[in-house]
Design a protein around this motif. Sequence first.
Motif, mmCIF file in Angstrom:
data_model
loop_
_atom_site.group_PDB
_atom_site.id
_atom_site.type_symbol
_atom_site.label_atom_id
_atom_site.label_comp_id
_atom_site.label_asym_id
_atom_site.label_seq_id
_atom_site.Cartn_x
_atom_site.Cartn_y
_atom_site.Cartn_z
ATOM 1 N N ASP A 164 0.830 -1.210 0.000
ATOM 2 C CA ASP A 164 0.000 0.000 0.000
ATOM 3 C C ASP A 164 0.864 1.260 0.000
ATOM 4 N N SER A 167 3.915 1.502 -1.146
ATOM 5 C CA SER A 167 4.540 1.600 -2.463
ATOM 6 C C SER A 167 3.569 2.192 -3.473
ATOM 7 N N GLN A 168 2.347 1.714 -3.438
ATOM 8 C CA GLN A 168 1.334 2.229 -4.361
ATOM 9 C C GLN A 168 1.064 3.712 -4.084
ATOM 10 N N LEU A 169 0.968 4.064 -2.804
ATOM 11 C CA LEU A 169 0.746 5.460 -2.438
ATOM 12 C C LEU A 169 1.892 6.329 -2.931
ATOM 13 N N ARG A 220 3.930 5.721 -5.466
ATOM 14 C CA ARG A 220 3.852 5.832 -6.935
ATOM 15 C C ARG A 220 2.778 6.835 -7.348
ATOM 16 N N GLN A 221 1.635 6.805 -6.655
ATOM 17 C CA GLN A 221 0.565 7.748 -6.986
ATOM 18 C C GLN A 221 0.993 9.179 -6.692
ATOM 19 N N GLU A 222 1.716 9.381 -5.590
ATOM 20 C CA GLU A 222 2.196 10.722 -5.259
ATOM 21 C C GLU A 222 3.188 11.209 -6.311
ATOM 22 N N GLU A 259 3.284 10.284 -9.464
ATOM 23 C CA GLU A 259 2.511 10.592 -10.668
ATOM 24 C C GLU A 259 1.797 11.936 -10.536
ATOM 25 N N LEU A 260 1.256 12.208 -9.346
ATOM 26 C CA LEU A 260 0.603 13.496 -9.113
ATOM 27 C C LEU A 260 1.612 14.632 -9.229
#
Length: 138
Positions: free
Chosen positions: A28, A30-32, A34-36, A38-39
């Motif tokens: 979770d 790691s995914q968070l 990656r999303q940050e 990308e943002l």
Amino acid sequence: MTTPYQHDRSEEVSETSVGELIGNISNDLSQLFRQEVELAKAEVQQEAKKAGKAAGMLGGAGFAGYLAVLFLSLAAVFALDAVMPAGWAALIVAVVWGVVGGVLYLNGKKKLKNVDPMPRRTVDTLKEDAQWLKNPTG
């Protein structure tokens, strides 16, 4: 009122090992992350487009200013031509611009010596973060 999904999920959680929970948290995070990232990329890209448009406008303004100085210089040459030969008038205007250019060059060179290319605060912050990661309790 519990739904069958909620009931099934609670049984699944109670049967999950600590290792699996830590793995899930790690995934979770790691995914968070990656999303940050990308943002952040999207925000930087959007701001870069705005900066590009602003730079284009500033470039146009600089060119217009250059033309204004050029034509004002020509006007000064023609004004001086009324009282002296045109060659001397052009030479005087050129010398004035040479002096202005020399003063600007020397001031710019002096200020450039004060520029520090190393982002000192960022380096210090990164060092502090590395120390914290090595010893989070102290």
